[in-house]
Design a protein around this motif. Structure first.
Motif, mmCIF file in Angstrom:
data_model
loop_
_atom_site.group_PDB
_atom_site.id
_atom_site.type_symbol
_atom_site.label_atom_id
_atom_site.label_comp_id
_atom_site.label_asym_id
_atom_site.label_seq_id
_atom_site.Cartn_x
_atom_site.Cartn_y
_atom_site.Cartn_z
ATOM 1 N N THR A 1 1.738 14.884 1.554
ATOM 2 C CA THR A 1 0.664 15.526 0.799
ATOM 3 C C THR A 1 0.231 14.677 -0.388
ATOM 4 O OG1 THR A 1 1.512 17.710 1.455
ATOM 5 C CG2 THR A 1 -0.051 17.635 -0.369
ATOM 6 N N VAL A 2 1.192 14.191 -1.169
ATOM 7 C CA VAL A 2 0.834 13.360 -2.316
ATOM 8 C C VAL A 2 0.314 12.005 -1.851
ATOM 9 C CG1 VAL A 2 3.130 12.354 -2.701
ATOM 10 C CG2 VAL A 2 1.569 12.664 -4.630
ATOM 11 N N LEU B 1 -4.619 8.475 -1.340
ATOM 12 C CA LEU B 1 -5.560 7.759 -0.482
ATOM 13 C C LEU B 1 -6.966 8.363 -0.564
ATOM 14 C CD1 LEU B 1 -3.301 7.197 2.651
ATOM 15 C CD2 LEU B 1 -4.174 5.421 1.111
ATOM 16 N N ASN B 2 -7.050 9.649 -0.767
ATOM 17 C CA ASN B 2 -8.352 10.321 -0.788
ATOM 18 C C ASN B 2 -9.006 10.358 -2.164
ATOM 19 O OD1 ASN B 2 -8.263 10.913 1.968
ATOM 20 N ND2 ASN B 2 -7.145 12.826 1.621
ATOM 21 N N ALA C 1 -9.852 5.117 -6.404
ATOM 22 C CA ALA C 1 -10.808 4.024 -6.230
ATOM 23 C C ALA C 1 -10.089 2.706 -6.033
ATOM 24 C CB ALA C 1 -11.734 3.947 -7.443
ATOM 25 N N THR C 2 -8.974 2.536 -6.725
ATOM 26 C CA THR C 2 -8.092 1.393 -6.511
ATOM 27 C C THR C 2 -6.656 1.889 -6.548
ATOM 28 O OG1 THR C 2 -7.884 0.842 -8.866
ATOM 29 C CG2 THR C 2 -9.705 -0.195 -7.653
ATOM 30 N N ILE C 3 -5.794 1.196 -5.840
ATOM 31 C CA ILE C 3 -4.361 1.470 -5.883
ATOM 32 C C ILE C 3 -3.646 0.139 -6.085
ATOM 33 C CG2 ILE C 3 -2.329 2.342 -4.659
ATOM 34 C CD1 ILE C 3 -4.172 4.163 -3.049
ATOM 35 N N ILE C 4 -2.829 0.077 -7.114
ATOM 36 C CA ILE C 4 -1.941 -1.071 -7.324
ATOM 37 C C ILE C 4 -0.540 -0.607 -6.998
ATOM 38 C CG2 ILE C 4 -1.006 -2.685 -9.008
ATOM 39 C CD1 ILE C 4 -3.645 -2.429 -10.547
ATOM 40 N N GLN C 5 0.153 -1.333 -6.139
ATOM 41 C CA GLN C 5 1.485 -0.909 -5.728
ATOM 42 C C GLN C 5 2.342 -2.100 -5.355
ATOM 43 O OE1 GLN C 5 0.560 1.352 -1.920
ATOM 44 N NE2 GLN C 5 1.891 -0.231 -1.070
#
Length: 410
Positions: A277-278, A283-284, A287-291
């Protein structure tokens, strides 16, 4: 004679009143944050006399050295990397499984105006430090130092140690660490207030009843050198499927979306079926994901929705997380650009991997939120166990490296 006696009585009464008023004065939240961070509070603060104590002076000297090294080794380089590779910043940033790690949230997304941090650990409290019992200041400062040992050296918190360190004494929970990080990031803390969320995501202040399954947290208003006020939320909440479905935490986050997200040292929980769920929320609504590779598995990034920019080297998970190696990650990182800082479980710079994921516009046209380009990099070598950097201070309670099982922020 009687007149002189009356005058003396009046003078004594006024002196007692002045002393009582001085004792009644409480330190501002900003002075408290600075004091815990080993920085001088305002000259007229009731905490100012306590800075003459040897325990505080040792604490300040230690933090001056530790944070100076951290700034040079990592934070300044992260900010430079973000300035080069991120554009068109969103006002909100989400940092799930963060603990009180405002340091890295601010380093990666310094232009955000609202920060939402979340983890299991409770908010805790910071009482009036001038009213702590004898020896209480030294004990509180010692516990703060202990709790920050791993993040100052390794870039992440070790949860089992934090649970012990931040339950000791009256200064407890994540709040004192948030104060330290805000102060050491050059922020002025304006106000702090408790906040609760009901199961619909509506926010409640102190004294209001949010109903069952409430999520407890804290809202901190702060400002940087430019004086612009920003908001930091920290929520103590269960991010598993059952936890977020029973609470209004993600509903609250949706009111602030879309945002930018950071995921690091997340115990590979987003690889699990119990945290879908999280994972879907990020993902939804990002705008950007840093991982690092402990974040969202590569298979869940649709090539029609995301453009991926790998940096560093992927050597696979450390021994404490078997079964999380990703062949697709290894293939992608063969064309990764180099970086000059380290984060995550493989925090040594030559071993660090950072993935910047930029959401494409709905029509699939190239995104403008990143300026990164792909370059070839050496193929990954055989994984090695992490080794600590040079010592940053004589603190015998710090381990030479994490031992036993790794227990991280969850």
């Amino acid at each position: 004679m009687l007149h002189s006696l009356r005058m003396a009585t009046l003078a004594a009464f006024m002196l007692l009143a002045a002393v009582a008023a001085g004792h009644a004065q409480t330190a501002t939240v900003d002075d408290t944050a600075k004091f815990l961070a080993g920085m001088m509070p305002a000259a007229d603060s009731p905490l100012a006399p306590l800075t003459r104590e040897p325990a505080w002076q040792r604490h300040a000297k230690f933090f001056d050295g530790a944070f100076a090294q951290l700034e040079q080794r990592q934070l300044s380089k992260i900010r430079a990397w973000a300035d080069t590779n991120l554009a068109a910043p969103r006002p909100t940033m989400f940092y799930m499984f963060s603990g009180p790690d405002f340091l890295y949230a601010n380093a990666f997304y310094s232009k955000a105006s609202t920060y939402v941090l979340s983890a299991l650990e409770p908010v805790g409290s910071v009482p009036d430090l001038t009213r702590l019992p004898r020896g209480g200041i030294a004990s509180a400062l010692y516990n703060v130092e202990r709790s920050l040992g791993s993040i100052l050296r390794f870039s992440f918190f070790i949860t089992k140690d934090m649970k012990t360190d931040l339950q000791a004494g009256q200064v407890s929970g994540t709040l004192p660490i948030l104060y330290v990080f805000l102060a050491r990031s050059g922020m002025t803390v304006k106000s702090t207030s408790p906040i609760s969320l009901d199961d619909k995501g509506a926010a409640y202040s102190a004294g209001e009843n949010p109903g069952p399954n409430a999520v407890r947290g804290v809202r901190i208003i702060f400002a940087g050198d430019d004086g612009q006020e920003k908001t930091l939320y920290y929520f103590s909440t269960d991010l598993s499927n059952s936890g977020v479905r029973a609470s209004g935490f993600l509903k609250f986050c949706e009111t602030l979306a879309p945002g930018n997200s950071l995921i690091k040292s997340a115990s590979y929980l987003l690889h699990s079926g119990n945290f879908t769920t999280v994972r879907n929320f990020l993902l939804n609504n990002s705008a950007t994901i840093i991982q690092d590779d402990s974040g969202i598995p590569l298979a869940y990034y649709s090539t029609k929705k995301w453009r991926l920019f790998p940096f560093g080297r992927y050597l696979g998970p450390i021994d404490e997380f078997p079964g999380r190696y990703q062949e697709s990650y290894a293939a992608m990182f063969r064309r990764a650009q180099p970086i000059d800082f380290g984060i995550g479980y493989r925090w040594r710079t030559p071993e660090t991997n950072v993935l910047l994921s930029v959401r494409l516009p709905d029509d699939g046209s190239p995104a403008i939120d990143a300026t990164a380009s792909a370059e070839a990099a050496p193929p990954p070598s055989r994984p090695r166990r992490p080794r600590p950097p040079a010592d940053i201070g004589p603190r015998p309670f710090w381990p030479q490296q994490p031992r036993g099982g790794f227990f991280f922020w969850r």
